[in-house]
Design a protein around this motif. Structure first.
Motif, mmCIF file in Angstrom:
data_model
loop_
_atom_site.group_PDB
_atom_site.id
_atom_site.type_symbol
_atom_site.label_atom_id
_atom_site.label_comp_id
_atom_site.label_asym_id
_atom_site.label_seq_id
_atom_site.Cartn_x
_atom_site.Cartn_y
_atom_site.Cartn_z
ATOM 1 N N ASN A 22 0.800 -1.228 0.000
ATOM 2 C CA ASN A 22 0.000 0.000 0.000
ATOM 3 C C ASN A 22 0.834 1.279 0.000
ATOM 4 O O ASN A 22 0.283 2.371 -0.112
ATOM 5 C CB ASN A 22 -0.934 0.008 1.208
ATOM 6 N N ILE A 23 2.145 1.167 0.136
ATOM 7 C CA ILE A 23 2.994 2.362 0.220
ATOM 8 C C ILE A 23 2.861 3.210 -1.037
ATOM 9 O O ILE A 23 2.617 4.419 -0.960
ATOM 10 C CB ILE A 23 4.464 1.986 0.494
ATOM 11 N N TYR A 24 3.001 2.613 -2.193
ATOM 12 C CA TYR A 24 2.918 3.376 -3.440
ATOM 13 C C TYR A 24 1.526 3.971 -3.618
ATOM 14 O O TYR A 24 1.375 5.117 -4.036
ATOM 15 C CB TYR A 24 3.289 2.506 -4.647
ATOM 16 N N TYR A 25 0.498 3.222 -3.293
ATOM 17 C CA TYR A 25 -0.882 3.682 -3.442
ATOM 18 C C TYR A 25 -1.130 4.949 -2.615
ATOM 19 O O TYR A 25 -1.658 5.942 -3.123
ATOM 20 C CB TYR A 25 -1.836 2.559 -3.031
ATOM 21 N N ILE A 26 -0.733 4.925 -1.353
ATOM 22 C CA ILE A 26 -0.951 6.086 -0.489
ATOM 23 C C ILE A 26 -0.065 7.252 -0.921
ATOM 24 O O ILE A 26 -0.494 8.410 -0.914
ATOM 25 C CB ILE A 26 -0.742 5.703 0.984
ATOM 26 N N SER A 27 1.160 6.955 -1.350
ATOM 27 C CA SER A 27 2.034 8.008 -1.865
ATOM 28 C C SER A 27 1.403 8.686 -3.075
ATOM 29 O O SER A 27 1.429 9.915 -3.201
ATOM 30 C CB SER A 27 3.392 7.409 -2.235
ATOM 31 N N TRP A 28 0.805 7.899 -3.950
ATOM 32 C CA TRP A 28 0.156 8.433 -5.147
ATOM 33 C C TRP A 28 -1.018 9.329 -4.770
ATOM 34 O O TRP A 28 -1.217 10.390 -5.355
ATOM 35 C CB TRP A 28 -0.301 7.277 -6.037
ATOM 36 N N ILE A 29 -1.803 8.908 -3.793
ATOM 37 C CA ILE A 29 -2.944 9.720 -3.351
ATOM 38 C C ILE A 29 -2.454 11.064 -2.807
ATOM 39 O O ILE A 29 -3.011 12.114 -3.121
ATOM 40 C CB ILE A 29 -3.773 8.975 -2.285
ATOM 41 N N LEU A 30 -1.398 11.044 -1.992
ATOM 42 C CA LEU A 30 -0.862 12.298 -1.453
ATOM 43 C C LEU A 30 -0.322 13.195 -2.565
ATOM 44 O O LEU A 30 -0.524 14.412 -2.547
ATOM 45 C CB LEU A 30 0.233 12.012 -0.429
ATOM 46 N N ASP A 31 0.384 12.602 -3.533
ATOM 47 C CA ASP A 31 0.903 13.393 -4.650
ATOM 48 C C ASP A 31 -0.232 14.013 -5.465
ATOM 49 O O ASP A 31 -0.126 15.150 -5.920
ATOM 50 C CB ASP A 31 1.771 12.532 -5.566
ATOM 51 N N ALA A 32 -1.308 13.269 -5.643
ATOM 52 C CA ALA A 32 -2.446 13.769 -6.421
ATOM 53 C C ALA A 32 -3.203 14.865 -5.673
ATOM 54 O O ALA A 32 -3.885 15.681 -6.293
ATOM 55 C CB ALA A 32 -3.388 12.621 -6.770
ATOM 56 N N SER A 33 -3.084 14.883 -4.357
ATOM 57 C CA SER A 33 -3.742 15.904 -3.527
ATOM 58 C C SER A 33 -2.731 17.008 -3.263
ATOM 59 O O SER A 33 -2.193 17.129 -2.174
ATOM 60 C CB SER A 33 -4.207 15.287 -2.211
ATOM 61 N N GLU A 34 -2.492 17.810 -4.253
ATOM 62 C CA GLU A 34 -1.431 18.819 -4.216
ATOM 63 C C GLU A 34 -1.419 19.612 -2.918
ATOM 64 O O GLU A 34 -2.424 20.167 -2.507
ATOM 65 C CB GLU A 34 -1.573 19.759 -5.400
ATOM 66 N N GLY A 35 -0.274 19.614 -2.267
ATOM 67 C CA GLY A 35 -0.096 20.388 -1.057
ATOM 68 C C GLY A 35 -0.490 19.683 0.223
ATOM 69 O O GLY A 35 -0.304 20.214 1.306
ATOM 70 N N LEU A 36 -1.018 18.473 0.127
ATOM 71 C CA LEU A 36 -1.472 17.773 1.326
ATOM 72 C C LEU A 36 -0.303 17.210 2.122
ATOM 73 O O LEU A 36 -0.255 17.329 3.343
ATOM 74 C CB LEU A 36 -2.448 16.660 0.948
ATOM 75 N N GLY A 37 0.643 16.599 1.446
ATOM 76 C CA GLY A 37 1.776 16.029 2.154
ATOM 77 C C GLY A 37 2.691 15.272 1.223
ATOM 78 O O GLY A 37 2.420 15.121 0.029
ATOM 79 N N PHE A 38 3.794 14.800 1.784
ATOM 80 C CA PHE A 38 4.796 14.055 1.039
ATOM 81 C C PHE A 38 5.123 12.793 1.819
ATOM 82 O O PHE A 38 5.396 12.858 3.020
ATOM 83 C CB PHE A 38 6.053 14.919 0.865
ATOM 84 N N LEU A 39 5.094 11.635 1.164
ATOM 85 C CA LEU A 39 5.367 10.370 1.824
ATOM 86 C C LEU A 39 6.798 9.932 1.521
ATOM 87 O O LEU A 39 7.224 9.933 0.366
ATOM 88 C CB LEU A 39 4.388 9.292 1.351
ATOM 89 N N GLU A 40 7.516 9.567 2.561
ATOM 90 C CA GLU A 40 8.875 9.038 2.431
ATOM 91 C C GLU A 40 8.911 7.656 3.073
ATOM 92 O O GLU A 40 8.479 7.474 4.215
ATOM 93 C CB GLU A 40 9.873 9.962 3.140
ATOM 94 N N THR A 41 9.420 6.679 2.349
ATOM 95 C CA THR A 41 9.550 5.333 2.887
ATOM 96 C C THR A 41 10.816 5.278 3.730
ATOM 97 O O THR A 41 11.901 5.545 3.231
ATOM 98 C CB THR A 41 9.622 4.294 1.755
ATOM 99 N N THR A 42 10.671 4.943 5.019
ATOM 100 C CA THR A 42 11.839 4.893 5.913
ATOM 101 C C THR A 42 12.374 3.477 6.075
ATOM 102 O O THR A 42 13.556 3.294 6.322
ATOM 103 C CB THR A 42 11.500 5.496 7.290
#
Length: 85
Positions: A22-42
């Motif tokens: 689900n990491i890529y899926y949630i990252s994609w949602i955040l990227d599509a929601s401009e300005g909402l946030g940025f996901l980094e895989t730790t």
């Protein structure tokens, strides 16, 4: 002045654990929601990620995560939320 308010906003870090798939899926949602946030895989093996967002967007990110958990049944665990300047 509006610029002063923006400059003083805190940055919030949301540390999460989720299924690796689900990491890529949630990252994609955040990227599509401009300005909402940025996901980094730790830690991709353990499904650990950090979402960086502004203080003003924190509520919306939390709401998004709750909806993904409740509606789409994604396994998401919020480990901690950190606010910093």
């Amino acid at each position: 002045m509006k610029i002063d308010k923006i400059a003083k906003q805190q940055t919030c870090l949301i540390n999460l654990k989720m299924e690796k798939a689900n990491i890529y899926y949630i990252s994609w949602i955040l990227d599509a929601s401009e300005g909402l946030g940025f996901l980094e895989t730790t830690n991709p093996k353990e499904g650990l990620v950090t979402i960086t967002t502004s203080e003003s967007q924190l509520k919306y990110v939390i709401d998004l995560l709750k909806n993904l958990f409740d509606i789409e049944k994604l396994k998401i665990e919020i480990i901690e939320i950190i606010s910093k300047y």
